[in-house]
Scaffold this active site. Sequence first.
Site, PDB file in Angstrom:
ATOM      1  N   SER A 152       0.786  -1.233   0.000  1.00  0.00           N
ATOM      2  CA  SER A 152       0.000   0.000   0.000  1.00  0.00           C
ATOM      3  C   SER A 152       0.820   1.285   0.000  1.00  0.00           C
ATOM      4  CB  SER A 152      -0.974   0.008   1.176  1.00  0.00           C
ATOM      5  OG  SER A 152      -2.003  -0.926   0.953  1.00  0.00           O
ATOM      6  N   VAL A 153       2.137   1.204   0.053  1.00  0.00           N
ATOM      7  CA  VAL A 153       2.932   2.390  -0.268  1.00  0.00           C
ATOM      8  C   VAL A 153       2.571   2.857  -1.686  1.00  0.00           C
ATOM      9  CG1 VAL A 153       5.278   3.269  -0.618  1.00  0.00           C
ATOM     10  CG2 VAL A 153       4.790   1.780   1.329  1.00  0.00           C
TER      11      VAL A 153
END
Length: 394
Positions: free
Chosen positions: A108-109
């Site tokens: 999810s970066v």
Amino acid sequence: MSESFDRPTRHPGAALHEPTLDTWQDPEHNQWAFAHLTEVVPTATISRIPPVHAVTSRLGGLDRRITDLRAQLEATHTDAFLVLRGNSVIAEYARAGFSTDSPHLLMSVSKSLCSTVAGALIDAHLLDPTAPITRYVPELKGSVYDGPTVQQLLDMEISVNYSEKYTDPASEVQTHDRAAGWRTRRDGDPATNAEFLTTLRGRGAAGEFQYCSAHTDVLAWIIEHVSGLRYPEALSTYVWSKLDADHDASITVDATGFGYANAGVSCTARDLARVGRMILDGGMAPGGRVVSTGWVDTLFRGGSRAAMTYDGWLTAFATGSYTRHWWCTGNARGNISAIGIHGQHLWLDPPTDTVIVKLSSWPQPDEASDHAAQTRLLIEVCAALDTAERTRSE
């Protein structure tokens, strides 16, 4: 159903689902497919860099200021760790068989990269954050996204029936994975990521934070409509091409070539640090401005504290918030971070002008104890940097 979606196709003249495993060698597709085979057939990298058989450990004195630093890195399943102060790498670590120049999944970066593309389009007055989502993606009319604004999407203040329980086969996040090509499809599953997004329901805009991976893919769909580019091309055009990156990044795609914007980007630790460097530099990169100083200033000011009700974040940071797909600590240091499950972190420390990248492979995706240990380590690194600065100035 998904054939009617108005999205950029993989190449001019192609249907939305083409080419497939059965058609990529046909004359109408092979010119594109021969240059983009990784989007059609599973592939393995033949690296120009020989395999790394030993642990890389150049910790630049941090190991003298942080008790058992290497042991902490090992205990938190670190694949790569890099500390960039100004434009200098002052510490790096990589497990055996890996390096800070090896590509790694960001999970999810990836979301924060997507919001950066949106920020560039907003700065260019091509995207209005106050506009309803369906102004840009009318295909979402009737879904939970019919009513909320782009800004509410960016801040994840939309109430949706979406379970983010990563290990639950009945959860929406696993259905989302299957639609995006991350898991084997089941009978009745949406055929594509975009089709899945149209099925989501809920109360809509509620003014309360709800972390939801689907929101990022809706943002990517908006980006495609606004830019006229496929999402991977937009990410290249507006962000990656300006970073002076050492390597190409990559992103997983579904059956139509729609990039899995919420989790699917892979890149090296060194190149991810360049993203953080750009944010600390007020949105400016070696290849030109990516986002405005105003966009960056908003990140460091943080989002709505009233909207942040997620105990997992508030336990660590009592005045924390979330805005524009970045986690804001609200602490005295003004740390903000892009975070991904299984231990991915892009952590920014304004007082020392430092970017910390930590790429990991936690056994479990989202254990509170793993988050707590990793957060403690990142804060400890910041404190060690303070000590180093005082030592230099004395």
